[in-house]
Design a protein around this motif. Structure first.
Motif, PDB file in Angstrom:
ATOM      1  N   VAL A 236       2.072   6.866  -6.072  1.00 45.36           N
ATOM      2  CA  VAL A 236       2.732   5.566  -6.100  1.00 45.36           C
ATOM      3  C   VAL A 236       3.797   5.576  -7.212  1.00 45.36           C
ATOM      4  CG1 VAL A 236       2.718   3.029  -5.911  1.00 45.36           C
ATOM      5  CG2 VAL A 236       0.609   4.483  -4.853  1.00 45.36           C
ATOM      6  N   ILE A 237       4.696   5.714  -6.858  1.00 38.95           N
ATOM      7  CA  ILE A 237       5.969   5.849  -7.916  1.00 38.95           C
ATOM      8  C   ILE A 237       6.938   4.731  -8.043  1.00 38.95           C
ATOM      9  CG2 ILE A 237       8.056   7.216  -8.542  1.00 38.95           C
ATOM     10  CD1 ILE A 237       6.484   9.695  -7.620  1.00 38.95           C
ATOM     11  N   GLY A 238       7.132   3.967  -6.751  1.00 35.73           N
ATOM     12  CA  GLY A 238       7.830   2.982  -6.842  1.00 35.73           C
ATOM     13  C   GLY A 238       8.082   2.201  -5.357  1.00 35.73           C
ATOM     14  N   PHE A 239       8.808   1.383  -5.257  1.00 36.32           N
ATOM     15  CA  PHE A 239       8.968   0.384  -3.888  1.00 36.32           C
ATOM     16  C   PHE A 239      10.502   0.464  -3.487  1.00 36.32           C
ATOM     17  CE2 PHE A 239       5.472  -0.530  -6.460  1.00 36.32           C
ATOM     18  CZ  PHE A 239       4.348  -0.104  -5.504  1.00 36.32           C
ATOM     19  N   ALA A 240      11.272   1.611  -3.747  1.00 38.59           N
ATOM     20  CA  ALA A 240      12.683   1.580  -3.125  1.00 38.59           C
ATOM     21  C   ALA A 240      12.941   0.897  -1.768  1.00 38.59           C
ATOM     22  CB  ALA A 240      13.379   2.918  -3.352  1.00 38.59           C
ATOM     23  N   GLY A 241      11.846   0.963  -0.819  1.00 42.16           N
ATOM     24  CA  GLY A 241      12.110   0.580   0.438  1.00 42.16           C
ATOM     25  C   GLY A 241      11.888  -0.845   0.677  1.00 42.16           C
ATOM     26  N   GLY A 242      11.719  -1.369  -0.527  1.00 44.67           N
ATOM     27  CA  GLY A 242      11.512  -3.052  -0.491  1.00 44.67           C
ATOM     28  C   GLY A 242      10.297  -3.627  -0.593  1.00 44.67           C
ATOM     29  N   ALA A 243       9.564  -3.461   0.464  1.00 42.46           N
ATOM     30  CA  ALA A 243       8.256  -3.917   0.420  1.00 42.46           C
ATOM     31  C   ALA A 243       7.121  -3.305  -0.229  1.00 42.46           C
ATOM     32  CB  ALA A 243       7.734  -4.198   2.039  1.00 42.46           C
ATOM     33  N   ILE A 244       6.256  -4.139  -0.767  1.00 41.70           N
ATOM     34  CA  ILE A 244       5.172  -3.536  -1.498  1.00 41.70           C
ATOM     35  C   ILE A 244       4.093  -3.356  -0.531  1.00 41.70           C
ATOM     36  CG2 ILE A 244       3.334  -3.726  -3.352  1.00 41.70           C
ATOM     37  CD1 ILE A 244       5.535  -4.813  -4.907  1.00 41.70           C
ATOM     38  N   PRO A 245       3.599  -2.164   0.066  1.00 44.08           N
ATOM     39  CA  PRO A 245       2.751  -2.055   0.977  1.00 44.08           C
ATOM     40  C   PRO A 245       1.186  -2.522   0.786  1.00 44.08           C
ATOM     41  CG  PRO A 245       3.270   0.046   0.430  1.00 44.08           C
ATOM     42  CD  PRO A 245       4.176  -0.873  -0.401  1.00 44.08           C
ATOM     43  N   SER A 246       0.242  -2.799   1.574  1.00 44.54           N
ATOM     44  CA  SER A 246      -1.076  -2.868   1.587  1.00 44.54           C
ATOM     45  C   SER A 246      -1.681  -1.613   2.162  1.00 44.54           C
ATOM     46  CB  SER A 246      -1.406  -3.991   2.044  1.00 44.54           C
ATOM     47  OG  SER A 246      -1.264  -4.235   3.361  1.00 44.54           O
ATOM     48  N   LEU A 247      -3.058  -1.458   2.009  1.00 46.77           N
ATOM     49  CA  LEU A 247      -3.594  -0.341   2.337  1.00 46.77           C
ATOM     50  C   LEU A 247      -5.148  -0.739   2.894  1.00 46.77           C
ATOM     51  CD1 LEU A 247      -3.276   3.003   3.181  1.00 46.77           C
ATOM     52  CD2 LEU A 247      -4.353   3.236   0.950  1.00 46.77           C
ATOM     53  N   PRO A 248      -5.688  -0.353   3.925  1.00 45.68           N
ATOM     54  CA  PRO A 248      -6.986  -0.596   4.137  1.00 45.68           C
ATOM     55  C   PRO A 248      -8.057   0.465   3.331  1.00 45.68           C
ATOM     56  CG  PRO A 248      -5.895  -0.307   6.320  1.00 45.68           C
ATOM     57  CD  PRO A 248      -5.087   0.140   5.094  1.00 45.68           C
ATOM     58  N   VAL A 249      -8.712  -0.382   2.468  1.00 50.21           N
ATOM     59  CA  VAL A 249      -9.434   0.660   1.364  1.00 50.21           C
ATOM     60  C   VAL A 249     -10.428   1.574   1.880  1.00 50.21           C
ATOM     61  CG1 VAL A 249      -8.780  -0.845  -0.432  1.00 50.21           C
ATOM     62  CG2 VAL A 249     -11.106  -0.953   0.845  1.00 50.21           C
ATOM     63  N   ASN A 250     -10.633   1.329   3.222  1.00 51.57           N
ATOM     64  CA  ASN A 250     -11.868   2.409   3.666  1.00 51.57           C
ATOM     65  C   ASN A 250     -11.026   3.990   3.885  1.00 51.57           C
ATOM     66  OD1 ASN A 250     -10.252   1.308   5.881  1.00 51.57           O
ATOM     67  ND2 ASN A 250     -11.597   2.486   7.197  1.00 51.57           N
ATOM     68  N   LEU A 251      -9.647   3.815   3.817  1.00 49.52           N
ATOM     69  CA  LEU A 251      -8.832   5.006   3.920  1.00 49.52           C
ATOM     70  C   LEU A 251      -9.073   5.991   2.942  1.00 49.52           C
ATOM     71  CD1 LEU A 251      -5.825   3.789   5.751  1.00 49.52           C
ATOM     72  CD2 LEU A 251      -7.738   5.191   6.892  1.00 49.52           C
ATOM     73  N   THR A 252      -9.214   5.404   1.747  1.00 51.50           N
ATOM     74  CA  THR A 252      -9.644   6.269   0.491  1.00 51.50           C
ATOM     75  C   THR A 252     -11.019   6.986   0.518  1.00 51.50           C
ATOM     76  OG1 THR A 252     -10.589   4.379  -0.879  1.00 51.50           O
ATOM     77  CG2 THR A 252      -8.078   4.765  -0.618  1.00 51.50           C
ATOM     78  N   LEU A 253     -11.984   6.233   1.255  1.00 48.97           N
ATOM     79  CA  LEU A 253     -13.225   6.710   1.406  1.00 48.97           C
ATOM     80  C   LEU A 253     -13.197   7.940   2.326  1.00 48.97           C
ATOM     81  CD1 LEU A 253     -16.669   4.784   1.712  1.00 48.97           C
ATOM     82  CD2 LEU A 253     -16.065   6.297   3.447  1.00 48.97           C
ATOM     83  N   LEU A 254     -12.609   7.698   3.371  1.00 54.83           N
ATOM     84  CA  LEU A 254     -12.572   8.770   4.356  1.00 54.83           C
ATOM     85  C   LEU A 254     -11.942  10.004   3.779  1.00 54.83           C
ATOM     86  CD1 LEU A 254     -11.579   6.665   7.447  1.00 54.83           C
ATOM     87  CD2 LEU A 254     -13.848   7.585   6.880  1.00 54.83           C
ATOM     88  N   GLY A 255     -12.506  11.228   3.676  1.00 54.05           N
ATOM     89  CA  GLY A 255     -11.822  12.327   3.023  1.00 54.05           C
ATOM     90  C   GLY A 255     -11.663  12.275   1.745  1.00 54.05           C
ATOM     91  N   GLU A 256     -12.371  11.442   0.957  1.00 54.58           N
ATOM     92  CA  GLU A 256     -12.290  11.151  -0.353  1.00 54.58           C
ATOM     93  C   GLU A 256     -10.907  11.307  -0.826  1.00 54.58           C
ATOM     94  OE1 GLU A 256     -14.934  13.826  -2.468  1.00 54.58           O
ATOM     95  OE2 GLU A 256     -16.490  12.175  -2.080  1.00 54.58           O
ATOM     96  N   ARG A 257     -10.065  10.653  -0.197  1.00 52.97           N
ATOM     97  CA  ARG A 257      -8.448  10.574  -0.821  1.00 52.97           C
ATOM     98  C   ARG A 257      -7.991   9.755  -2.004  1.00 52.97           C
ATOM     99  NH1 ARG A 257      -7.880   8.924   5.270  1.00 52.97           N
ATOM    100  NH2 ARG A 257      -7.393  10.808   6.504  1.00 52.97           N
ATOM    101  N   ASN A 258      -7.175  10.001  -2.800  1.00 58.51           N
ATOM    102  CA  ASN A 258      -6.956   9.275  -3.930  1.00 58.51           C
ATOM    103  C   ASN A 258      -5.537   8.734  -3.938  1.00 58.51           C
ATOM    104  OD1 ASN A 258      -9.208  10.584  -5.469  1.00 58.51           O
ATOM    105  ND2 ASN A 258      -8.229  12.169  -4.552  1.00 58.51           N
TER     106      ASN A 258
END
Length: 325
Positions: A236-258
């Motif tokens: 996560v480097i910046g938000f040049a697209g304008g919106a600050i997105p949200s994320l379902p945190v279970n996606l970090t658990l699946l596949g041990e993503r960081n």
């Protein structure tokens, strides 16, 4: 001296060129005659009062500069009058003269062009710190770069090419992707025409990506994160697209993503000498022809407001630079 001034947080249209008295110089600072100043997407945010740092009014915007030291303040070591430097300053660069904290200054070689010296520090230091320090990128990694034609995006592609990683460039037009191809991207995705998630799934299947380099946030954030493989890292480097997105945190658990934050300025402030060390390394790689900062346009201070507007119009490919006589 002449400077571009922001007198109210109402955006680019309210900026004006004014004659400003010489700045006071606190201990630990350098007075610099500015030769060139790099433009960045956050410059437009800061004059609208939408950046995470809000300076006191009035102020001179501009985060990045190159120039010649004309005065050395008290308690400064390692710099002398006549030194050539570049610096990332948060604000103050769009002026004929700037006062720079010495710890933020990097000596640049005589052979380096002023324009390049003003264009590389912020984008290349951010991309290098994110990819190498934070994500630990290897030559075997598959790296998706969102907003790949912007300053940080092209720097990330350039660094991937240097390290040998497989880069996937995502941008919003075929013209932008042509430049990304020139910068070594192995795969090109036009996310104005293709669904990003589907395109990545088709190319990489269940293996997925190793790293996402994301300076834009916005609508493509979740699709990119879902495309990571096991142990993948989303920067996560910046938000040049304008919106600050949200994320379902279970996606970090699946596949041990960081999910990894990248804030180069804070890292550099906490690690003495980090700017000088990385800045010197990058300058050497540029002069050796290993890295290639792209300057899309060089303009004057009088053209600065129009140049800043091009960021919101999404027409910038590479970096914009103001050159002072």
């Amino acid at each position: 001296m002449k400077a571009l001034r922001c007198n109210e947080f109402s955006g680019i249209d309210a900026l004006s060129i004014e004659d400003v008295a010489p700045l006071k110089m606190p201990d630990g600072h350098l007075r610099v005659r500015v030769h060139a100043a790099g433009m960045n997407f956050p410059d437009g945010l800061i004059v609208a009062g939408r950046y995470q740092v809000k300076p006191d009014l009035p102020f001179t915007p501009g985060m990045e500069l190159s120039g010649e030291v004309v005065e050395v303040g008290n308690a400064v070591e390692g710099f002398a009058v006549g030194d050539r430097i570049s610096a990332v300053v948060t604000w103050g660069a769009f002026a004929e003269e700037a006062v720079v904290e010495a710890s933020r200054a990097i000596k640049i070689p005589e052979a380096m062009d002023w324009n390049i010296a003003a264009a590389f520090p912020l984008a290349y230091m951010t991309a290098w710190h994110g990819l190498l320090n934070r994500a630990g990128m290897l030559g075997s990694d598959r790296v998706l770069v969102l907003g790949a034609s912007g300053g940080v995006g092209l720097a990330a592609l350039d660094i991937c090419r240097y390290i040998g990683a497989q880069a996937i460039a995502a941008a919003s037009s075929s013209e932008k992707l042509t430049v990304c191809s020139d910068y070594g991207a192995h795969h090109l995705i036009n996310y104005a025409k293709e669904d990003l998630r589907s395109a990545l799934k088709e190319r990489f299947g269940r293996a997925g990506l190793d790293i996402v380099c994301d300076p834009i946030g916005g609508d493509h954030f979740e699709a990119a994160f879902r495309s990571l493989g096991y142990g993948g890292r989303h920067l996560v480097i910046g938000f040049a697209g304008g919106a600050i997105p949200s994320l379902p945190v279970n996606l970090t658990l699946l596949g041990e993503r960081n999910l990894i934050g990248v804030y180069w300025a804070d890292y550099a402030n906490r690690n003495h000498g980090a700017r000088q060390s990385l800045g010197t390394k990058l300058a050497d790689l540029i002069l050796e022809g290993e890295l290639h900062p792209k300057i899309a346009r060089i303009g004057t201070l009088e053209e600065a407001s129009d140049m800043l507007r091009s960021f919101s119009e999404r027409t910038v490919v590479g970096k914009l630079v103001i050159r002072f006589p």
